[in-house]
Design a protein around this motif. Structure first.
Motif, PDB file in Angstrom:
ATOM      1  N   GLU A 117      -0.900  15.593  77.565  1.00 31.45           N
ATOM      2  CA  GLU A 117      -2.138  15.989  76.897  1.00 31.45           C
ATOM      3  C   GLU A 117      -1.866  16.935  75.732  1.00 31.45           C
ATOM      4  OE1 GLU A 117      -5.054  14.713  77.139  1.00 31.45           O
ATOM      5  OE2 GLU A 117      -4.357  13.347  78.700  1.00 31.45           O
ATOM      6  N   ALA A 118      -0.927  17.858  75.913  1.00 25.08           N
ATOM      7  CA  ALA A 118      -0.591  18.778  74.832  1.00 25.08           C
ATOM      8  C   ALA A 118       0.007  18.030  73.648  1.00 25.08           C
ATOM      9  CB  ALA A 118       0.385  19.844  75.338  1.00 25.08           C
ATOM     10  N   LEU A 119       0.866  17.061  73.918  1.00 22.62           N
ATOM     11  CA  LEU A 119       1.501  16.307  72.839  1.00 22.62           C
ATOM     12  C   LEU A 119       0.493  15.424  72.117  1.00 22.62           C
ATOM     13  CD1 LEU A 119       4.983  14.741  72.867  1.00 22.62           C
ATOM     14  CD2 LEU A 119       3.069  13.297  72.206  1.00 22.62           C
ATOM     15  N   TYR A 120      -0.427  14.806  72.850  1.00 21.68           N
ATOM     16  CA  TYR A 120      -1.425  13.945  72.212  1.00 21.68           C
ATOM     17  C   TYR A 120      -2.438  14.764  71.410  1.00 21.68           C
ATOM     18  CZ  TYR A 120      -0.139   9.420  74.226  1.00 21.68           C
ATOM     19  OH  TYR A 120       0.506   8.237  74.527  1.00 21.68           O
ATOM     20  N   ARG A 121      -2.740  15.973  71.871  1.00 18.80           N
ATOM     21  CA  ARG A 121      -3.704  16.804  71.148  1.00 18.80           C
ATOM     22  C   ARG A 121      -3.089  17.413  69.890  1.00 18.80           C
ATOM     23  NH1 ARG A 121      -5.064  18.967  76.235  1.00 18.80           N
ATOM     24  NH2 ARG A 121      -3.832  20.804  75.697  1.00 18.80           N
ATOM     25  N   ALA A 122      -1.842  17.863  69.992  1.00 16.76           N
ATOM     26  CA  ALA A 122      -1.211  18.558  68.866  1.00 16.76           C
ATOM     27  C   ALA A 122       0.248  18.149  68.747  1.00 16.76           C
ATOM     28  CB  ALA A 122      -1.335  20.071  69.044  1.00 16.76           C
ATOM     29  N   PRO A 123       0.524  16.964  68.201  1.00 19.10           N
ATOM     30  CA  PRO A 123       1.922  16.546  68.017  1.00 19.10           C
ATOM     31  C   PRO A 123       2.614  17.461  67.011  1.00 19.10           C
ATOM     32  CG  PRO A 123       0.431  15.043  66.887  1.00 19.10           C
ATOM     33  CD  PRO A 123      -0.430  15.953  67.714  1.00 19.10           C
ATOM     34  N   ALA A 124       3.915  17.696  67.244  1.00 19.05           N
ATOM     35  CA  ALA A 124       4.653  18.630  66.398  1.00 19.05           C
ATOM     36  C   ALA A 124       5.639  17.940  65.470  1.00 19.05           C
ATOM     37  CB  ALA A 124       5.397  19.649  67.271  1.00 19.05           C
ATOM     38  N   HIS A 125       5.754  16.642  65.563  1.00 18.30           N
ATOM     39  CA  HIS A 125       6.671  15.893  64.699  1.00 18.30           C
ATOM     40  C   HIS A 125       5.862  14.921  63.839  1.00 18.30           C
ATOM     41  CE1 HIS A 125      10.032  13.404  63.360  1.00 18.30           C
ATOM     42  NE2 HIS A 125      10.865  14.302  63.851  1.00 18.30           N
ATOM     43  N   PRO A 126       6.164  14.782  62.558  1.00 20.92           N
ATOM     44  CA  PRO A 126       5.402  13.851  61.707  1.00 20.92           C
ATOM     45  C   PRO A 126       5.422  12.424  62.231  1.00 20.92           C
ATOM     46  CG  PRO A 126       6.793  15.264  60.353  1.00 20.92           C
ATOM     47  CD  PRO A 126       7.179  15.532  61.775  1.00 20.92           C
ATOM     48  N   TYR A 127       6.506  12.021  62.848  1.00 22.90           N
ATOM     49  CA  TYR A 127       6.597  10.659  63.394  1.00 22.90           C
ATOM     50  C   TYR A 127       5.639  10.487  64.572  1.00 22.90           C
ATOM     51  CZ  TYR A 127       8.517   6.527  65.685  1.00 22.90           C
ATOM     52  OH  TYR A 127       8.663   5.300  66.280  1.00 22.90           O
ATOM     53  N   CYS A 170       9.251  24.336  71.304  1.00 19.49           N
ATOM     54  CA  CYS A 170       8.093  24.548  70.428  1.00 19.49           C
ATOM     55  C   CYS A 170       6.884  24.778  71.332  1.00 19.49           C
ATOM     56  CB  CYS A 170       7.897  23.338  69.518  1.00 19.49           C
ATOM     57  SG  CYS A 170       6.477  23.443  68.418  1.00 19.49           S
ATOM     58  N   GLY A 171       6.775  25.997  71.830  1.00 21.31           N
ATOM     59  CA  GLY A 171       5.719  26.266  72.795  1.00 21.31           C
ATOM     60  C   GLY A 171       6.210  26.030  74.207  1.00 21.31           C
ATOM     61  N   THR A 172       5.319  26.116  75.156  1.00 23.75           N
ATOM     62  CA  THR A 172       5.646  25.953  76.565  1.00 23.75           C
ATOM     63  C   THR A 172       5.857  24.480  76.908  1.00 23.75           C
ATOM     64  OG1 THR A 172       4.277  27.873  77.064  1.00 23.75           O
ATOM     65  CG2 THR A 172       4.910  26.462  78.913  1.00 23.75           C
ATOM     66  N   ALA A 173       7.016  24.171  77.488  1.00 26.42           N
ATOM     67  CA  ALA A 173       7.344  22.809  77.942  1.00 26.42           C
ATOM     68  C   ALA A 173       7.194  21.783  76.825  1.00 26.42           C
ATOM     69  CB  ALA A 173       6.470  22.430  79.137  1.00 26.42           C
ATOM     70  N   HIS A 174       7.531  22.185  75.615  1.00 33.02           N
ATOM     71  CA  HIS A 174       7.391  21.303  74.461  1.00 33.02           C
ATOM     72  C   HIS A 174       8.638  21.461  73.593  1.00 33.02           C
ATOM     73  CE1 HIS A 174       4.180  19.387  71.611  1.00 33.02           C
ATOM     74  NE2 HIS A 174       5.379  18.884  71.391  1.00 33.02           N
ATOM     75  N   GLN A 175       9.249  20.349  73.214  1.00 36.77           N
ATOM     76  CA  GLN A 175      10.435  20.366  72.375  1.00 36.77           C
ATOM     77  C   GLN A 175      10.248  19.408  71.209  1.00 36.77           C
ATOM     78  OE1 GLN A 175      13.040  19.376  75.850  1.00 36.77           O
ATOM     79  NE2 GLN A 175      14.368  20.956  75.023  1.00 36.77           N
ATOM     80  N   VAL A 176      10.817  19.775  70.069  1.00 40.09           N
ATOM     81  CA  VAL A 176      10.672  18.930  68.885  1.00 40.09           C
ATOM     82  C   VAL A 176      11.896  19.098  67.998  1.00 40.09           C
ATOM     83  CG1 VAL A 176       9.428  20.715  67.595  1.00 40.09           C
ATOM     84  CG2 VAL A 176       9.139  18.314  66.969  1.00 40.09           C
TER      85      VAL A 176
END
Length: 357
Positions: free
Chosen positions: A258-268, A327-333
């Motif tokens: 849900e975090a990735l779909y709401r706010a993706p951190a990579h342009p791809y 990149c934030g909690t439990a998020h890598q980019v």
């Protein structure tokens, strides 16, 4: 196989507890040589999987997405040792796979099973449904009678009456029925991890929904862990706990679904999500969220592999390849401009139905 037996077996095998990943992958690499070196020529290689790191935690579903050719299916085959990795370390519940003092490939395959995309090619056309499901346990030492009883129980478990389907052959089944047989066959060895490689992509939507619900029920009942590979972003969002986005053999981004779909951190990743069809008929995409084709995997660009298609590319991106960082909690980019991407620096342009085109 019944639920209590399966869960008790999983508890007996679980040595590291929930904190220890069920599968740990570091530096996984596979290059395919297409021309040999010699006479002063340099060998050319396809960089299919090029240094992939990730963990699969117990009881979760990790979804893997990306364009065709990004390395999703090759990664799955490397995990199953259907392909030999050039480099990399794979650890299953604390035991290195295929190394002295660890777990053998044969032992790993009893705990890790795979469901392939092509449901028909996955089954032996000369074997009945019952024989196909019972074959795996027999290879691993289960006697013929018990393996056949297990096969019939699993058929009923996946929604196919054993009385009606046990003696049928693959050509007598529909695509959805064949995939249910493949799921039953994968469960016959009481695995802990199922790798699902585009397991529902060839099915009609109504059948796809039935199989997805079946997979979720089986996961809860038997305490399974899934590695779910798909190009359908809606399906991945529905079934996954975390998502790993791959691009040209590398991990571009990974995080909770849900975090990735709401706010993706990579342009791809943002471009992939922007390409999802809108449920609002009054909204249409004004321009393609991503243009151009991926670079040649034989002759990769310097620096970031997404540079030739990235709308935010800068000189530093071409100098060195970005590392996969938190990149934030439990998020890598793997992007130098991740903060700007998350802030919406790459807007998705849409127009309404009434606007001029």
């Amino acid at each position: 196989m019944n639920n209590s037996l399966s869960l008790s077996r999983h508890d007996a095998l679980d040595r590291g507890g929930k904190a220890q990943p069920l599968l740990r992958v570091r530096g996984l690499q596979k290059h395919f040589t297409i021309t040999r070196g010699g006479m002063g020529r340099q060998a050319k290689r396809v960089h299919a999987v090029d240094g992939v790191d990730f963990d699969v935690y117990k009881g979760e579903t990790l979804g893997i997405v990306g364009e065709s050719g990004c390395g999703k299916s090759t990664t799955a085959r490397l995990l199953m040792h259907l392909l030999a990795a050039d480099h990399g370390e794979m650890v299953f519940d604390g035991d290195p796979i295929g190394q002295r003092g660890g777990i053998s490939v044969r032992g790993m395959r009893r705990q890790v099973q795979m469901v392939f995309q092509n449901s028909y090619a996955s089954l032996n056309p000369r074997m009945s449904v019952e024989d196909s499901i019972a074959f795996g346990p027999q290879v691993h030492g289960v006697n013929r009678r018990e393996s056949r009883q297990r096969a019939r129980r699993l058929l009923d478990q996946v929604g196919l009456s054993s009385r009606l389907f046990a003696h049928r052959y693959p050509h007598e089944l529909s695509g959805g029925q064949r995939q249910r047989v493949n799921i039953a066959r994968a469960l016959a060895l009481e695995p802990r991890l199922l790798i699902l490689d585009e397991a529902v992509s060839a099915l009609d939507k109504s059948v796809e929904a039935q199989v997805l619900n079946l997979l979720m029920d089986l996961k809860q009942e038997y305490g399974l862990t899934y590695l779910f590979i798909s190009h359908d972003l809606n399906v991945v969002r529905y079934i996954s706990d975390r998502v790993m986005v791959m691009y040209l053999g590398k991990v571009a981004e990974m995080g909770e679904v849900e975090a990735l779909y709401r706010a993706p951190a990579h342009p791809y990743t943002r471009a992939l999500l922007s390409a999802m069809p809108s449920m609002n008929p009054d909204q249409r995409t004004q321009q393609a969220p991503l243009v151009g084709d991926p670079p040649n995997p034989i002759d990769l660009p310097p620096g970031c592999r997404f540079c030739p298609r990235c709308p935010m590319v800068e000189d530093a991106c071409r100098d060195a390849e970005p590392a996969l960082e938190a990149c934030g909690t439990a998020h890598q980019v793997a992007c130098r401009r991740a903060d700007e991407v998350m802030a919406g620096a790459v807007p998705v342009k849409r127009i309404s139905e009434e606007s001029p085109t």
